[in-house]
Structure formats: structure tokens, C-alpha cells
Design a protein around this motif. Sequence first.
Motif, mmCIF file in Angstrom:
data_model
loop_
_atom_site.group_PDB
_atom_site.id
_atom_site.type_symbol
_atom_site.label_atom_id
_atom_site.label_comp_id
_atom_site.label_asym_id
_atom_site.label_seq_id
_atom_site.Cartn_x
_atom_site.Cartn_y
_atom_site.Cartn_z
ATOM 1 N N UNK A 297 -19.861 -15.799 3.964
ATOM 2 C CA UNK A 297 -20.858 -16.128 2.947
ATOM 3 C C UNK A 297 -21.948 -17.018 3.539
ATOM 4 N N UNK A 298 -23.210 -16.777 3.193
ATOM 5 C CA UNK A 298 -24.305 -17.476 3.869
ATOM 6 C C UNK A 298 -25.181 -18.322 2.952
ATOM 7 N N UNK A 299 -25.057 -18.114 1.631
ATOM 8 C CA UNK A 299 -26.014 -18.765 0.726
ATOM 9 C C UNK A 299 -25.915 -20.289 0.790
ATOM 10 N N UNK A 300 -24.700 -20.792 0.930
ATOM 11 C CA UNK A 300 -24.517 -22.247 0.921
ATOM 12 C C UNK A 300 -24.695 -22.901 2.283
ATOM 13 N N UNK A 301 -24.976 -22.118 3.310
ATOM 14 C CA UNK A 301 -25.068 -22.693 4.660
ATOM 15 C C UNK A 301 -26.358 -23.484 4.852
ATOM 16 N N UNK A 302 -26.310 -24.421 5.788
ATOM 17 C CA UNK A 302 -27.520 -25.165 6.157
ATOM 18 C C UNK A 302 -28.508 -24.207 6.822
ATOM 19 N N UNK A 303 -29.780 -24.548 6.733
ATOM 20 C CA UNK A 303 -30.828 -23.705 7.343
ATOM 21 C C UNK A 303 -30.546 -23.429 8.811
ATOM 22 N N UNK A 304 -30.047 -24.446 9.512
ATOM 23 C CA UNK A 304 -29.818 -24.279 10.957
ATOM 24 C C UNK A 304 -28.740 -23.223 11.208
ATOM 25 N N UNK A 305 -27.715 -23.191 10.341
ATOM 26 C CA UNK A 305 -26.658 -22.186 10.517
ATOM 27 C C UNK A 305 -27.163 -20.793 10.169
ATOM 28 N N UNK A 306 -27.993 -20.723 9.136
ATOM 29 C CA UNK A 306 -28.573 -19.419 8.768
ATOM 30 C C UNK A 306 -29.458 -18.909 9.914
ATOM 31 N N UNK A 307 -30.215 -19.804 10.507
ATOM 32 C CA UNK A 307 -31.072 -19.417 11.630
ATOM 33 C C UNK A 307 -30.221 -18.921 12.793
ATOM 34 N N UNK A 308 -29.123 -19.591 13.034
ATOM 35 C CA UNK A 308 -28.261 -19.201 14.145
ATOM 36 C C UNK A 308 -27.653 -17.804 13.898
ATOM 37 N N UNK A 309 -27.220 -17.529 12.674
ATOM 38 C CA UNK A 309 -26.689 -16.193 12.352
ATOM 39 C C UNK A 309 -27.792 -15.150 12.513
ATOM 40 N N UNK A 310 -28.992 -15.511 12.056
ATOM 41 C CA UNK A 310 -30.117 -14.584 12.148
ATOM 42 C C UNK A 310 -30.410 -14.234 13.619
ATOM 43 N N UNK A 311 -30.337 -15.227 14.479
ATOM 44 C CA UNK A 311 -30.642 -14.995 15.896
ATOM 45 C C UNK A 311 -29.621 -14.112 16.585
ATOM 46 N N UNK A 312 -28.353 -14.308 16.228
ATOM 47 C CA UNK A 312 -27.313 -13.620 16.989
ATOM 48 C C UNK A 312 -26.849 -12.338 16.313
#
Length: 228
Positions: free
Chosen positions: A73-88
Amino acid sequence: MSDTPALHLEAVERRYVQGNATLEILSGVTFSVWPGESVALIAPSGAGKSTLLHIAGLLEQPDSGEVFIADRPTVGLADSERTSIRRTDIGFVYQFHHLLPEFSAIENTMLPQMIRGLSRGESKKRATELLAFLGLGERLEHRPSELSGGEQQRVAIARAVANAPHLLLADEPTGNLDPHTADHVFETLAKLVRATGLAAVIATHNLELAGRMNRRITLQEGQIVELA
Ligand code: ADP
């Protein structure tokens, strides 16, 4: 088939308030895309395709609901974690290639890998293999301005999958190309999906190309409807 979808949207809602009016764009969208599956998203302009892709790609938050990337689940994640998932884990291809004009095809494909922390050597090896697979082995050192429209889009695809994401999101990737070139770019994309087990969601107006994907979906009154 894996038992974990690469992407799962659960009851996703998104609305925009404009003055006194509220536009309901997504009203409870639930759907999954599985590894190795290519899904065409076909809907008229303004239906919410870009909104859906932005939410699936963690570029925008839904007003409610949840977005799972490979079960996470991604909605509750910090922006930095969302960015990291987006990158990888997520690759994007847009209608216009957005390649960096000062850099060659191979450098454009190396950059996302180096941003992620891979060495120059490792990035170069993967970029070379990927561009060769996409039929650009003879164009590695060309800058975007020295490439045709179809070649530019294939470099954009190489860049999008450079970090071996599980999910590829494409917004009208062939919308700016002539029919023959669009056909070629689409075939290349399909070949890549088959070879890598990537899950792909591709917004397109081209029904013939959509017919070659595994599934077709549309947006009707804010809901996903499966097409034949
Ligand atoms: P599509 O990609 O299918 O053309 P979009 O997702 O871009 O559709 O837009 C869906 C609707 O939402 C459109 O009517 C658009 O004007 C509206 N919209 C999109 N983004 C915003 C925003 N940031 N603020 C207000 N309205 C928006």
C-alpha cells in the motif's frame, strides 16, 4: 501467473473542485494489472486517463482508496518512499519523449540508473543491451535531435524501463507519430512486455493497436469498464 498484481487500485476516488462545481473523475476505481499483462486504456479526452495514470504512478494522491504497487500500500507512505518506489518500480512514457537534448541515447538511458545508485559501467552495460533490444544498437551516441520520432520514443521506452520496473505506464506513447511509426513503436513495446514480464497500462486512442494488447479497459462515469 504470479499471484500478486503489479498494480492494484482499490476504491480509488478523485475529484477536482472548480469554482462551485465538483468534477468527479474517478468514483471508486478498483482493478488489477498482472505481471506480463498489457492493458490498453481507451477513453475520450477528459475522461480521466491521465489522472488514473498519475495516481497509479504515485505522482498524484487519490482523495480516497488505496494504490498497491506489488502488494504494497502506498497512499500513507512519506513522499520520499513514494519517490523511491517510483524510481525503482515504475516506468513512464509520455506522448512527447522528454529526453534530455544535450545527452545521447545511451546517456539518456544510463541516467535513471545512475540516479538510483548504479555505477557508470553497470548503467552503460544495461543501457547498451536495452537499446540494442529495442533496435537502436546503431544509434547509441545519437542525440535526440539526430533521431527520428519513432527512434526518440524507443529511447524514451528504454529510459522508462532502464531500472527494470515491474510496472510501465504510458500516456498516448504513439499519439505524436505517423501510423507506420506508431505501429513499429507499439510492436517494440509489446515485445518488451513479453520478454520481461512487465505489467503495462497504455492510454491510447488507437483502437487497432489497443486490439493487440491483452486487455482493453475504458472509463465510464468514473468507473473502469472492461471492453471485449
Ligand atoms: P484525459 O487524460 O482522459 O484526457 P484527464 O485525467 O487529463 O483526462 O482529466 C480529466 C478531467 O479532469 C478533465 O475534465 C480535466 O479538465 C480535469 N482536470 C484534470 N486535472 C485537473 C486539475 N488539476 N484541476 C482541475 N481539473 C482537472
